[in-house]
Design an enzyme around this catalytic site. Structure first.
Site, mmCIF file in Angstrom:
data_model
loop_
_atom_site.group_PDB
_atom_site.id
_atom_site.type_symbol
_atom_site.label_atom_id
_atom_site.label_comp_id
_atom_site.label_asym_id
_atom_site.label_seq_id
_atom_site.Cartn_x
_atom_site.Cartn_y
_atom_site.Cartn_z
ATOM 1 C CE LYS A 199 -3.538 2.359 2.696
ATOM 2 N NZ LYS A 199 -4.468 2.333 3.816
ATOM 3 C CD GLU A 205 9.059 -6.042 7.379
ATOM 4 O OE1 GLU A 205 8.783 -4.930 6.852
ATOM 5 O OE2 GLU A 205 8.839 -6.278 8.584
ATOM 6 N N GLY A 256 -4.952 -1.818 4.942
ATOM 7 C CA GLY A 256 -4.145 -2.942 4.456
ATOM 8 C C GLY A 256 -4.822 -4.283 4.683
ATOM 9 N NE ARG A 257 -6.696 -3.867 10.812
ATOM 10 C CZ ARG A 257 -6.027 -2.728 10.981
ATOM 11 N NH1 ARG A 257 -4.861 -2.539 10.407
ATOM 12 N NH2 ARG A 257 -6.520 -1.759 11.741
ATOM 13 C CD GLU A 342 -2.104 -4.499 11.352
ATOM 14 O OE1 GLU A 342 -2.698 -4.350 10.276
ATOM 15 O OE2 GLU A 342 -0.881 -4.720 11.416
ATOM 16 C CG HIS A 373 -4.711 -36.158 15.591
ATOM 17 N ND1 HIS A 373 -4.803 -37.390 16.196
ATOM 18 C CD2 HIS A 373 -5.748 -36.095 14.729
ATOM 19 C CE1 HIS A 373 -5.829 -38.053 15.697
ATOM 20 N NE2 HIS A 373 -6.427 -37.286 14.805
ATOM 21 C CE LYS A 501 5.601 -0.943 10.124
ATOM 22 N NZ LYS A 501 4.588 -0.229 9.354
#
Ligand code: F6P
Length: 533
Positions: A199, A205, A256-257, A342, A373, A501
């Site tokens: 965005k 990253e 963003g999400r 978030e 399991h 950050k």
């Protein structure tokens, strides 16, 4: 326009809920409730577009729901929802509107930015079709993180039955070189398309991985960056500076999400094609209309959000486990972790006042029987209670009917076991398994007993299709909106990710220099160990 709506704890309904909790709400026993009321399943189940929800195995009765719905009304949930849908700047700490719903409104709808949305959508889908038709491109690598990764990474495998068989989709997100290295190892630059998804087009990253990809591409003899790199971003200028000319934009009012419906969905469109991408949007839009129009008492995202408040603030449950009984939904829990935590992992209200009550639960989980399991032991017999959300799909997209019957039986058995439990007397009456000679039968029976009365929700889809998946994801978005609105928080900012950050930027040069001046002793000690030869 900002109208003041009270925070949940300032309402009469909150006080009424506290009274209800003290009087009998906390003692509700599901086994007794089902025995008392043969109509409980029907009374506490809801059919929303594409999603049927059985809420009857939750620790609620008619009175609980009545007070929770009062709470929603007193907190102005409907007015808050309508303000979001109208495009008011409800994300006040970032001065932005919140309009992911506008991304899935049909062309010509009277929703904000309709023409712009459909302009970019048409261009993005045309490009996706062009890539699908290009036999020379076999591998598509999406480079992005958080909301620029988790949505497509979750949806592409979920819609595998609809996917183009000639295209392999890869997702690189982590700044750890162990992520991109094995992906690049198998690629031919002339057959690869990199999508740089960000965005902001500033995320460390993503920028670092995009630079690695471009360097690899050139080193391998690739020349045509314009053909082999595309970007999805709101920062078209930064993408151009990187050398990318094929760019699909979106807008600051897409969080963003909440962005998989925008150009960020390009990998999905390449995988499943334009028509299926449009069906995904249409499914989400159907859920948007349900959220906007269904009465609160019959509104699935609202009811789920209210349950979240009931469990977090009255029962004190700290987490919720999501158990998809469909392998295609393996990444849904990871997707929901960003969407829910978030959005609602906040500790001050809209006025900046510290909250006296808890907000987002921890959301976690794994696909169906795998979880059984692993950690289901704790869900059944651990000291804490974790509400579980089962997701089952009636008709699979494979032909192994026997496997599917076993999968569904497992799903039903788990919610049944959580609710019914097993008393020590029942365990004692069973044929005892082999145990140590000195363990008394009564002691063994206690180990083998289950408390039961553990709550769960079961969500049923007729089939996992682009349309039903769109509806399911939108349901989760609106559920997060509901609980966030009641808690009086801003569900649409994410200041909590900023400090790390900033500190990372300060530490990066120190890792090279070894300078620990002024650092706390722990960070200094660790940095010295990592720096030493
Ligand atoms: O981690 C914080 C965050 O800002 C998320 O909200 C977002 O989805 C992600 O980083 C990626 O941001 P961008 O798309 O700008 O690279």
């Amino acid at each position: 326009m900002t109208t003041h709506h009270p925070r949940c704890d300032a309402t009469a309904a909150w006080a009424a809920l506290q009274g209800h909790w003290q009087a009998h709400g906390r003692e509700l026993d599901l086994r007794e409730a089902f025995a008392r009321d043969p109509g409980r399943f029907n009374a506490f189940s809801v059919q929303a577009p594409e999603v049927f929800a059985d809420l009857s195995k939750n620790l609620i009765d008619t009175a609980t729901l009545h007070f929770l719905l009062d709470l929603a009304r007193e907190c102005g949930l409907e007015a808050r929802r309508d303000a979001m849908l109208r495009g008011e700047p409800i994300n006040r700490t970032e001065g932005r509107a919140v309009l992911h719903t506008a991304l899935r409104a049909p062309a010509g709808a009277a929703t904000p930015f309709n023409a712009e949305v459909h302009g970019v959508l048409a261009a993005m889908l045309a490009y996706a079709e062009q890539v699908r038709a290009d036999e020379h491109i076999t591998d598509i690598v999406n480079i992005g993180i958080g909301g620029s990764d988790l949505g497509p990474q979750m949806v592409v495998p979920a819609l595998d039955a609809f996917a183009h068989r000639g295209k392999r989709l890869h997702f690189v997100s982590n700044v750890d070189g162990h992520d991109i290295t094995p992906v690049l190892r198998g690629l031919d630059p002339e057959r690869t398309l990199f999508i740089v998804a960000s965005k902001t087009f500033t995320t460390q990253e993503t920028m670092a991985n995009a630079a690695v990809a471009r360097e690899w591409f050139l080193q391998q003899g690739g020349t045509d960056i314009a053909r082999h790199f595309a970007a999805t971003t709101t920062n078209v200028a930064a993408a151009a500076q990187f050398g990318i000319t094929t760019t699909f934009g979106f807008w600051d009012w897409v969080g963003g999400r909440y962005s998989l419906w925008s150009a960020i969905g390009l990998p999905i469109a390449i995988a499943v094609g334009a028509d299926n991408f449009r069906a995904l949007l249409a499914g989400a839009h159907a859920m948007d209309r349900h959220f906007a129009e269904a009465p609160l008492a019959n509104n699935l995202p609202v009811l789920l959000g209210l349950l979240d408040v009931w469990y977090r603030n009255f029962h004190g449950f700290t987490s919720r486990s999501v158990a998809p009984y469909h392998q295609g939904l393996a990444r849904l829990p990871a997707y929901l972790q960003q969407l829910e935590m978030e959005s609602n992992g906040k500790r001050v209200d809209m006025q900046g006042q510290p909250l006296p009550y808890a907000t987002s639960p921890v959301v976690w989980g794994e696909p169906g029987t795998n979880g059984q399991h692993a950690y289901f032991q704790m869900l059944h017999q651990g000291t804490g209670v974790v509400p579980v959300e089962f997701i089952a799909v009636k008709t699979p997209s494979h032909t192994h009917a026997d496997l599917h019957a076993k999968l569904l039986a497992n799903c039903l058995a788990q919610s049944q076991a959580l609710m019914l439990g097993k008393t020590a007397a029942e365990a004692a009456a069973e044929k005892a398994p082999t145990a140590a000679a000195d363990i008394a039968p009564a002691v063994l029976a206690r180990h083998r007993s289950f408390p039961g009365n553990r709550p769960s929700t079961t969500l049923l889809l007729a089939a996992l299709t682009p349309h039903s998946l769109g509806a399911l994801i939108a349901m989760y978005e609106h559920r997060v909106f509901t609980s966030g609105a009641l808690w009086g928080i801003n569900s649409f900012d994410q200041w909590g990710v900023e400090l790390g950050k900033a500190l990372c930027s300060q530490l990066l040069p120190r890792l090279a220099s070894g300078d620990t001046t002024g650092l706390d002793a722990s960070t200094a000690g660790l940095l010295a160990k990592l720096h030493s030869a």
